[in-house]
Design a protein around this motif. Structure first.
Motif, PDB file in Angstrom:
ATOM      1  N   LEU A   1      19.335 -26.298 -39.195  1.00  0.00           N
ATOM      2  CA  LEU A   1      20.688 -26.680 -38.223  1.00  0.00           C
ATOM      3  C   LEU A   1      21.831 -26.340 -39.035  1.00  0.00           C
ATOM      4  O   LEU A   1      22.842 -26.275 -38.502  1.00  0.00           O
ATOM      5  N   ASN A   2      21.656 -25.986 -40.238  1.00  0.00           N
ATOM      6  CA  ASN A   2      22.912 -25.669 -41.210  1.00  0.00           C
ATOM      7  C   ASN A   2      23.313 -24.506 -41.007  1.00  0.00           C
ATOM      8  O   ASN A   2      24.139 -23.848 -41.375  1.00  0.00           O
ATOM      9  N   ASN A   3      22.285 -23.497 -40.370  1.00  0.00           N
ATOM     10  CA  ASN A   3      22.625 -22.100 -40.252  1.00  0.00           C
ATOM     11  C   ASN A   3      22.877 -21.968 -38.905  1.00  0.00           C
ATOM     12  O   ASN A   3      23.268 -20.711 -38.318  1.00  0.00           O
ATOM     13  N   ILE A   4      22.705 -22.895 -37.661  1.00  0.00           N
ATOM     14  CA  ILE A   4      23.136 -22.667 -36.489  1.00  0.00           C
ATOM     15  C   ILE A   4      24.693 -22.960 -36.133  1.00  0.00           C
ATOM     16  O   ILE A   4      25.142 -24.199 -36.439  1.00  0.00           O
ATOM     17  N   LEU A   5      25.460 -22.130 -35.871  1.00  0.00           N
ATOM     18  CA  LEU A   5      27.013 -22.193 -35.621  1.00  0.00           C
ATOM     19  C   LEU A   5      27.198 -22.585 -34.253  1.00  0.00           C
ATOM     20  O   LEU A   5      26.810 -21.833 -33.249  1.00  0.00           O
ATOM     21  N   VAL A   6      28.276 -23.444 -33.937  1.00  0.00           N
ATOM     22  CA  VAL A   6      28.407 -23.910 -32.410  1.00  0.00           C
ATOM     23  C   VAL A   6      29.976 -23.781 -32.703  1.00  0.00           C
ATOM     24  O   VAL A   6      30.831 -24.255 -33.516  1.00  0.00           O
ATOM     25  N   GLU A   7      30.497 -23.246 -31.441  1.00  0.00           N
ATOM     26  CA  GLU A   7      32.027 -23.164 -31.335  1.00  0.00           C
ATOM     27  C   GLU A   7      32.634 -23.947 -30.354  1.00  0.00           C
ATOM     28  O   GLU A   7      31.726 -24.256 -29.209  1.00  0.00           O
ATOM     29  N   GLY A   8      33.529 -24.520 -30.541  1.00  0.00           N
ATOM     30  CA  GLY A   8      34.395 -25.627 -29.585  1.00  0.00           C
ATOM     31  C   GLY A   8      35.794 -24.626 -29.387  1.00  0.00           C
ATOM     32  O   GLY A   8      36.503 -24.233 -30.528  1.00  0.00           O
ATOM     33  N   SER A   9      36.433 -24.855 -28.309  1.00  0.00           N
ATOM     34  CA  SER A   9      37.897 -24.391 -28.040  1.00  0.00           C
ATOM     35  C   SER A   9      38.708 -25.046 -27.043  1.00  0.00           C
ATOM     36  O   SER A   9      38.057 -26.054 -26.659  1.00  0.00           O
ATOM     37  N   SER A  10      39.901 -25.001 -27.366  1.00  0.00           N
ATOM     38  CA  SER A  10      40.842 -25.763 -26.207  1.00  0.00           C
ATOM     39  C   SER A  10      42.204 -25.082 -26.044  1.00  0.00           C
ATOM     40  O   SER A  10      42.179 -24.079 -27.007  1.00  0.00           O
ATOM     41  N   GLY A  11      42.923 -25.416 -25.148  1.00  0.00           N
ATOM     42  CA  GLY A  11      44.150 -24.740 -24.967  1.00  0.00           C
ATOM     43  C   GLY A  11      43.944 -23.228 -24.648  1.00  0.00           C
ATOM     44  O   GLY A  11      44.863 -22.436 -24.694  1.00  0.00           O
ATOM     45  N   GLY A  12      42.876 -23.213 -23.883  1.00  0.00           N
ATOM     46  CA  GLY A  12      42.482 -21.674 -23.214  1.00  0.00           C
ATOM     47  C   GLY A  12      42.182 -20.710 -24.465  1.00  0.00           C
ATOM     48  O   GLY A  12      42.633 -19.319 -24.490  1.00  0.00           O
ATOM     49  N   GLY A  13      41.582 -21.037 -25.557  1.00  0.00           N
ATOM     50  CA  GLY A  13      41.385 -20.386 -26.535  1.00  0.00           C
ATOM     51  C   GLY A  13      42.593 -20.275 -27.783  1.00  0.00           C
ATOM     52  O   GLY A  13      42.224 -19.562 -28.861  1.00  0.00           O
ATOM     53  N   LEU A  14      43.588 -21.263 -27.526  1.00  0.00           N
ATOM     54  CA  LEU A  14      44.634 -21.113 -28.718  1.00  0.00           C
ATOM     55  C   LEU A  14      44.060 -22.049 -29.665  1.00  0.00           C
ATOM     56  O   LEU A  14      44.699 -21.439 -30.821  1.00  0.00           O
ATOM     57  N   VAL A  15      43.035 -22.625 -29.733  1.00  0.00           N
ATOM     58  CA  VAL A  15      42.442 -23.231 -31.080  1.00  0.00           C
ATOM     59  C   VAL A  15      40.866 -23.148 -30.951  1.00  0.00           C
ATOM     60  O   VAL A  15      40.110 -23.751 -29.627  1.00  0.00           O
ATOM     61  N   ASN A  16      40.443 -22.786 -31.921  1.00  0.00           N
ATOM     62  CA  ASN A  16      38.751 -22.529 -31.975  1.00  0.00           C
ATOM     63  C   ASN A  16      38.335 -23.145 -33.290  1.00  0.00           C
ATOM     64  O   ASN A  16      38.803 -23.026 -34.347  1.00  0.00           O
ATOM     65  N   VAL A  17      37.099 -23.779 -33.034  1.00  0.00           N
ATOM     66  CA  VAL A  17      36.476 -24.558 -33.991  1.00  0.00           C
ATOM     67  C   VAL A  17      35.164 -24.115 -34.097  1.00  0.00           C
ATOM     68  O   VAL A  17      34.464 -24.132 -33.310  1.00  0.00           O
ATOM     69  N   THR A  18      34.462 -23.847 -35.421  1.00  0.00           N
ATOM     70  CA  THR A  18      33.173 -23.581 -35.726  1.00  0.00           C
ATOM     71  C   THR A  18      32.651 -24.519 -36.494  1.00  0.00           C
ATOM     72  O   THR A  18      33.192 -24.855 -37.678  1.00  0.00           O
TER      73      THR A  18
ATOM     74  N   ASN B   1      24.585 -29.420 -37.669  1.00  0.00           N
ATOM     75  CA  ASN B   1      24.651 -30.585 -38.416  1.00  0.00           C
ATOM     76  C   ASN B   1      26.074 -31.303 -38.571  1.00  0.00           C
ATOM     77  O   ASN B   1      26.256 -31.920 -39.437  1.00  0.00           O
ATOM     78  N   LYS B   2      27.065 -30.796 -37.597  1.00  0.00           N
ATOM     79  CA  LYS B   2      28.169 -31.333 -37.603  1.00  0.00           C
ATOM     80  C   LYS B   2      29.158 -31.235 -38.790  1.00  0.00           C
ATOM     81  O   LYS B   2      29.953 -31.949 -39.128  1.00  0.00           O
ATOM     82  N   GLU B   3      29.110 -29.912 -39.823  1.00  0.00           N
ATOM     83  CA  GLU B   3      29.961 -29.744 -40.656  1.00  0.00           C
ATOM     84  C   GLU B   3      30.807 -28.572 -40.228  1.00  0.00           C
ATOM     85  O   GLU B   3      30.461 -27.444 -39.745  1.00  0.00           O
ATOM     86  N   VAL B   4      32.123 -28.901 -40.347  1.00  0.00           N
ATOM     87  CA  VAL B   4      33.223 -27.857 -40.043  1.00  0.00           C
ATOM     88  C   VAL B   4      33.085 -26.510 -40.725  1.00  0.00           C
ATOM     89  O   VAL B   4      33.144 -26.790 -42.037  1.00  0.00           O
ATOM     90  N   LYS B   5      33.062 -25.371 -40.234  1.00  0.00           N
ATOM     91  CA  LYS B   5      32.986 -24.447 -40.959  1.00  0.00           C
ATOM     92  C   LYS B   5      34.297 -23.551 -40.874  1.00  0.00           C
ATOM     93  O   LYS B   5      34.614 -22.755 -41.857  1.00  0.00           O
TER      94      LYS B   5
ATOM     95  N   LEU C   1      37.669 -29.808 -31.594  1.00  0.00           N
ATOM     96  CA  LEU C   1      36.588 -30.432 -32.621  1.00  0.00           C
ATOM     97  C   LEU C   1      35.477 -31.327 -31.782  1.00  0.00           C
ATOM     98  O   LEU C   1      34.379 -31.172 -31.841  1.00  0.00           O
ATOM     99  N   ASN C   2      36.059 -31.999 -30.981  1.00  0.00           N
ATOM    100  CA  ASN C   2      35.177 -32.823 -30.103  1.00  0.00           C
ATOM    101  C   ASN C   2      34.446 -31.854 -29.244  1.00  0.00           C
ATOM    102  O   ASN C   2      32.960 -32.117 -28.986  1.00  0.00           O
ATOM    103  N   ASP C   3      34.737 -30.893 -28.627  1.00  0.00           N
ATOM    104  CA  ASP C   3      33.969 -30.038 -28.046  1.00  0.00           C
ATOM    105  C   ASP C   3      32.747 -29.275 -28.841  1.00  0.00           C
ATOM    106  O   ASP C   3      31.630 -29.354 -28.265  1.00  0.00           O
ATOM    107  N   ALA C   4      32.992 -28.775 -29.825  1.00  0.00           N
ATOM    108  CA  ALA C   4      32.115 -28.348 -30.924  1.00  0.00           C
ATOM    109  C   ALA C   4      31.212 -29.461 -31.138  1.00  0.00           C
ATOM    110  O   ALA C   4      29.907 -28.995 -31.371  1.00  0.00           O
ATOM    111  N   LEU C   5      31.597 -30.294 -31.676  1.00  0.00           N
ATOM    112  CA  LEU C   5      30.659 -31.722 -32.125  1.00  0.00           C
ATOM    113  C   LEU C   5      29.752 -32.005 -30.980  1.00  0.00           C
ATOM    114  O   LEU C   5      28.660 -32.349 -31.281  1.00  0.00           O
ATOM    115  N   ALA C   6      30.379 -32.085 -29.944  1.00  0.00           N
ATOM    116  CA  ALA C   6      29.408 -32.467 -28.756  1.00  0.00           C
ATOM    117  C   ALA C   6      28.249 -31.539 -28.509  1.00  0.00           C
ATOM    118  O   ALA C   6      27.088 -31.841 -28.348  1.00  0.00           O
TER     119      ALA C   6
END
Length: 101
Positions: A26-43, A47-51, A74-79
């Motif tokens: 799970l440490n190697n699986i990256l998940v992306e979340g975004s908002s604002g139509g891609g203005l902010v992206n989080v990976t 295991n819910k560690e922000v990268k 962040l909430n999108d990615a963490l979910a």
């Protein structure tokens, strides 16, 4: 009776080993979340560690918008990470107990 207990202890140890291996994966699986139509992206990892956090420079002028978009991303990615985490851990436990299909 003792054979059953020994078998159960072995299955529990296998389940624990599988869960630990799943945590490492799970440490190697990256998940992306975004908002604002891609203005902010989080990976984050599963295991819910922000990268990584990527904020479009156009939104930087509005502090409140950045904060709101960041929270949403962040909430999108963490979910998403939580869903993957739960699935992986459940499968690891099933496999360790000899219940894997």
């Amino acid at each position: 009776m003792f054979g059953d207990m020994s078998k159960m202890m072995s299955q529990l140890q296998d389940a624990q080993k599988n869960v630990e291996e799943a945590k490492k994966r799970l440490n190697n699986i990256l998940v992306e979340g975004s908002s604002g139509g891609g203005l902010v992206n989080v990976t984050v990892t599963a295991n819910k560690e922000v990268k990584k956090i990527d904020i479009n420079e156009h939104v930087l002028e509005d502090k409140e918008a950045v904060e709101d978009y960041l929270i949403l991303a962040l909430n999108d990615a963490l979910a998403k990470a939580e869903k993957i985490n739960e699935q992986e851990m459940a499968q690891a436990a099933k496999n360790g107990m000899g219940l894997g299909f």
